[in-house]
Design a protein around this motif. Structure first.
Motif, mmCIF file in Angstrom:
data_model
loop_
_atom_site.group_PDB
_atom_site.id
_atom_site.type_symbol
_atom_site.label_atom_id
_atom_site.label_comp_id
_atom_site.label_asym_id
_atom_site.label_seq_id
_atom_site.Cartn_x
_atom_site.Cartn_y
_atom_site.Cartn_z
ATOM 1 N N GLU A 281 -7.740 -17.408 35.221
ATOM 2 C CA GLU A 281 -7.895 -18.861 35.041
ATOM 3 C C GLU A 281 -9.262 -19.321 35.562
ATOM 4 O O GLU A 281 -9.894 -20.206 34.977
ATOM 5 N N LEU A 282 -9.703 -18.732 36.677
ATOM 6 C CA LEU A 282 -11.002 -19.086 37.250
ATOM 7 C C LEU A 282 -12.140 -18.685 36.304
ATOM 8 O O LEU A 282 -13.054 -19.466 36.040
ATOM 9 N N TYR A 283 -12.070 -17.455 35.792
ATOM 10 C CA TYR A 283 -13.107 -17.026 34.849
ATOM 11 C C TYR A 283 -13.055 -17.869 33.572
ATOM 12 O O TYR A 283 -14.092 -18.208 32.995
ATOM 13 N N ALA A 284 -11.845 -18.212 33.116
ATOM 14 C CA ALA A 284 -11.727 -18.992 31.877
ATOM 15 C C ALA A 284 -12.454 -20.330 32.019
ATOM 16 O O ALA A 284 -13.143 -20.771 31.094
ATOM 17 N N GLU A 285 -12.327 -20.964 33.166
ATOM 18 C CA GLU A 285 -13.024 -22.246 33.366
ATOM 19 C C GLU A 285 -14.543 -22.059 33.301
ATOM 20 O O GLU A 285 -15.244 -22.857 32.686
ATOM 21 N N VAL A 286 -15.027 -21.006 33.949
ATOM 22 C CA VAL A 286 -16.474 -20.753 33.942
ATOM 23 C C VAL A 286 -16.976 -20.563 32.508
ATOM 24 O O VAL A 286 -17.975 -21.161 32.089
ATOM 25 N N PHE A 287 -16.271 -19.707 31.759
ATOM 26 C CA PHE A 287 -16.720 -19.418 30.393
ATOM 27 C C PHE A 287 -16.589 -20.660 29.515
ATOM 28 O O PHE A 287 -17.452 -20.925 28.685
ATOM 29 N N GLU A 288 -15.516 -21.427 29.712
ATOM 30 C CA GLU A 288 -15.359 -22.615 28.886
ATOM 31 C C GLU A 288 -16.448 -23.643 29.194
ATOM 32 O O GLU A 288 -17.026 -24.242 28.277
ATOM 33 N N ASP A 289 -16.727 -23.835 30.471
ATOM 34 C CA ASP A 289 -17.769 -24.803 30.838
ATOM 35 C C ASP A 289 -19.117 -24.417 30.243
ATOM 36 O O ASP A 289 -19.961 -25.279 29.995
ATOM 37 N N ALA A 290 -19.314 -23.130 30.026
ATOM 38 C CA ALA A 290 -20.570 -22.672 29.417
ATOM 39 C C ALA A 290 -20.436 -22.571 27.894
ATOM 40 O O ALA A 290 -21.315 -21.997 27.232
ATOM 41 N N ARG B 139 -30.526 -4.876 33.819
ATOM 42 C CA ARG B 139 -31.000 -4.970 32.431
ATOM 43 C C ARG B 139 -32.128 -3.992 32.136
ATOM 44 O O ARG B 139 -32.288 -3.547 31.008
ATOM 45 N N ALA B 140 -32.904 -3.650 33.163
ATOM 46 C CA ALA B 140 -34.072 -2.790 32.940
ATOM 47 C C ALA B 140 -33.708 -1.314 32.850
ATOM 48 O O ALA B 140 -34.556 -0.494 32.479
ATOM 49 N N GLN B 141 -32.461 -0.961 33.179
ATOM 50 C CA GLN B 141 -32.088 0.455 33.163
ATOM 51 C C GLN B 141 -31.666 0.863 31.746
ATOM 52 O O GLN B 141 -30.855 0.169 31.130
ATOM 53 N N PRO B 142 -32.181 1.971 31.250
ATOM 54 C CA PRO B 142 -31.846 2.370 29.882
ATOM 55 C C PRO B 142 -30.366 2.688 29.692
ATOM 56 O O PRO B 142 -29.782 2.361 28.678
ATOM 57 N N GLN B 143 -29.731 3.321 30.676
ATOM 58 C CA GLN B 143 -28.294 3.585 30.572
ATOM 59 C C GLN B 143 -27.733 3.962 31.941
ATOM 60 O O GLN B 143 -28.486 4.211 32.882
ATOM 61 N N GLY B 144 -26.408 3.970 32.031
ATOM 62 C CA GLY B 144 -25.772 4.498 33.232
ATOM 63 C C GLY B 144 -25.667 3.528 34.391
ATOM 64 O O GLY B 144 -25.156 3.904 35.446
ATOM 65 N N VAL B 145 -26.115 2.294 34.238
ATOM 66 C CA VAL B 145 -25.995 1.310 35.327
ATOM 67 C C VAL B 145 -25.304 0.059 34.801
ATOM 68 O O VAL B 145 -25.676 -0.476 33.754
ATOM 69 N N ALA B 146 -24.271 -0.375 35.533
ATOM 70 C CA ALA B 146 -23.555 -1.591 35.172
ATOM 71 C C ALA B 146 -23.385 -2.429 36.431
ATOM 72 O O ALA B 146 -23.819 -2.030 37.518
ATOM 73 N N ALA B 147 -22.762 -3.602 36.281
ATOM 74 C CA ALA B 147 -22.562 -4.488 37.433
ATOM 75 C C ALA B 147 -21.256 -5.255 37.255
ATOM 76 O O ALA B 147 -20.880 -5.587 36.131
ATOM 77 N N THR B 148 -20.602 -5.531 38.386
ATOM 78 C CA THR B 148 -19.459 -6.447 38.341
ATOM 79 C C THR B 148 -19.918 -7.820 38.820
ATOM 80 O O THR B 148 -20.884 -7.942 39.576
ATOM 81 N N ILE B 149 -19.192 -8.848 38.357
ATOM 82 C CA ILE B 149 -19.528 -10.224 38.730
ATOM 83 C C ILE B 149 -18.243 -10.963 39.114
ATOM 84 O O ILE B 149 -17.240 -10.907 38.397
ATOM 85 N N THR B 150 -18.282 -11.645 40.245
ATOM 86 C CA THR B 150 -17.095 -12.335 40.762
ATOM 87 C C THR B 150 -17.003 -13.754 40.188
ATOM 88 O O THR B 150 -18.010 -14.313 39.734
ATOM 89 N N PRO B 151 -15.809 -14.361 40.275
ATOM 90 C CA PRO B 151 -15.722 -15.760 39.831
ATOM 91 C C PRO B 151 -16.537 -16.692 40.732
ATOM 92 O O PRO B 151 -17.162 -17.633 40.240
ATOM 93 N N GLN B 152 -16.548 -16.425 42.040
ATOM 94 C CA GLN B 152 -17.258 -17.371 42.930
ATOM 95 C C GLN B 152 -18.764 -17.372 42.698
ATOM 96 O O GLN B 152 -19.408 -18.416 42.772
ATOM 97 N N HIS B 153 -19.343 -16.194 42.404
ATOM 98 C CA HIS B 153 -20.800 -16.179 42.216
ATOM 99 C C HIS B 153 -21.204 -16.781 40.871
ATOM 100 O O HIS B 153 -22.357 -17.169 40.688
ATOM 101 N N LEU B 154 -20.251 -16.861 39.924
ATOM 102 C CA LEU B 154 -20.528 -17.547 38.655
ATOM 103 C C LEU B 154 -20.349 -19.061 38.783
ATOM 104 O O LEU B 154 -20.859 -19.822 37.972
ATOM 105 N N THR B 155 -19.578 -19.477 39.786
ATOM 106 C CA THR B 155 -19.184 -20.890 39.884
ATOM 107 C C THR B 155 -20.015 -21.683 40.878
ATOM 108 O O THR B 155 -20.303 -22.858 40.646
ATOM 109 N N TYR B 156 -20.344 -21.077 41.992
ATOM 110 C CA TYR B 156 -20.947 -21.818 43.101
ATOM 111 C C TYR B 156 -22.315 -21.269 43.467
ATOM 112 O O TYR B 156 -22.589 -20.080 43.314
ATOM 113 N N ASN B 157 -23.141 -22.160 44.037
ATOM 114 C CA ASN B 157 -24.341 -21.702 44.729
ATOM 115 C C ASN B 157 -24.111 -21.911 46.232
ATOM 116 O O ASN B 157 -23.044 -22.362 46.657
ATOM 117 N N ARG B 158 -25.125 -21.602 47.027
ATOM 118 C CA ARG B 158 -24.917 -21.587 48.479
ATOM 119 C C ARG B 158 -24.667 -22.962 49.071
ATOM 120 O O ARG B 158 -24.212 -23.060 50.213
#
Ligand code: DOR
Ligand code: ZN
Length: 344
Positions: A274-283, A186-205
């Protein structure tokens, strides 16, 4: 309550397809959902050159189910010896869409990875010059750094200094897992992005230790704290175009997961949307899914948006206990469970 969601066909911006029988086993899952995917180069013999990427690409195309138009977007595996000529050749090929930085020893098949980022300064400069994105596995590997701190330490020790040296190098911070990674992007003005997996959105350790040790929740970077998971969720729920879909679906045979020293990797390609859809719907943010899955990544990579559409329906989807995988089987994420969405 929304019962259907129609969106542009999505793309997976971080995927492991393996090779041979494994490739044949998993590719139909991805090809059924996604138009394109960024293909990770960490084969047993890594994809270190444009010629190797061309050959791997042909094997992927040949393994597609009949009638599939799935397009593999290839990447090169950076080593201490990657030359600037190779970078230019890769860019000119038209089918290589990035170069992957695996710090040596960080994860599966990373032994040939980069031992010190300063050894690849010339290659990185060439990448910045020709507009080739860098995909980063962002973890330090020193034995004295706690496994849960490796991503954060990587930002401080490697990524932030790299940004300062080469601000024009476009980069994707792959499979981010921490609040500090979200803050960095978020702090980078441009040129940096990130991917996010379904597991890291759904679970903690906690998922790794729920009632016993759970090898099928083990991936790298490892699942983090709840506050990290909610930071990832906040980033995607804000509709921030710098955060987009990358499953990091990483198949391993059951026998190599359920053992005294199990491999890192979670398989999610069988039900990615389907996994991402559940995460987004739950939120309560299903409306954020289309851009996250089908627009932000393509825009970052400078590729056209897909023209065809897919539809998710609210229908139960039973996940099998396993799928065939060469001589063994593959245990998917949510094995034996029921999901609430199904891709038509
Ligand atoms: O969990 C992981 N599995 N993380 C990686 O970085 C590599 C991947 C694999 O190839 O299995
Ligand atoms: Zn990966």
């Amino acid at each position: 309550m929304t019962d259907t969601l129609t969106l542009r066909r999505p793309d997976d911006w971080h995927l492991h397809l393996r090779d041979g029988a494994a490739l044949a086993a998993v590719l139909p899952h991805t090809a059924a959902q996604f138009a394109r995917a960024i293909i990770m180069p960490n084969l047993k013999a890594p994809v270190t050159s444009t010629d190797l990427a061309a050959q791997y690409r042909e094997r992927i195309l040949a393994a597609r189910p009949a009638g599939s138009r799935f397009e593999p977007l290839m990447t090169l595996y950076l080593t201490d010896n990657t030359s600037t000529e190779e970078i230019r050749k890769a860019r000119a090929s038209g089918f290589v869409h990035g170069c992957k930085l695996y710090p040596a020893g960080a994860t599966t098949h990373s032994d040939a990875g980069v031992t010190d980022i300063r050894r690849i300064d010339a290659a990185l400069e060439a990448m910045a010059e020709v507009g080739m994105p860098l995909q980063v596995h962002g973890e330090v590997t020193h034995a004295d750094v706690d496994v849960f701190d490796r991503e954060t330490r990587f930002i401080d020790e490697v990524l932030a200094p790299l940004r300062a040296r080469l601000p024009t190098l476009r980069m994707v911070f792959e499979h981010v897992t921490t609040r500090s990674a979200v803050d960095f992007v978020r702090a980078q003005p441009q040129g940096v992005a990130a991917t996010i997996t379904p597991q890291h959105l759904t679970y903690n350790r906690n998922a790794l230790f729920q009632g016993g040790i759970r090898p099928h929740y083990y991936c790298l970077p490892v699942l983090k704290r709840e506050r990290d998971r909610t930071a990832l969720l906040d980033a995607v729920l804000a509709g921030d175009a710098r955060f987009f879909l990358g499953t990091d679906s990483a198949p391993h045979a059951r026998g190599t997961k359920e053992t005294a020293c199990g491999c890192a990797g979670i398989y999610s390609a069988h039900a990615a949307m389907e996994l991402y859809a559940e995460v987004f719907e739950d939120a309560r943010a299903l409306h954020r899914l289309p851009a996250f899955a089908s627009e932000f990544g393509a825009r970052f990579y400078g590729l056209p948006l897909n023209e065809d559409q897919v539809t998710l329906r609210r229908e139960p989807l039973e996940i099998p206990a396993h799928y065939p995988y060469g001589d063994d089987v593959l245990v998917p994420l949510r094995a034996g469970e029921r999901l609430r969405w199904r891709l038509a």
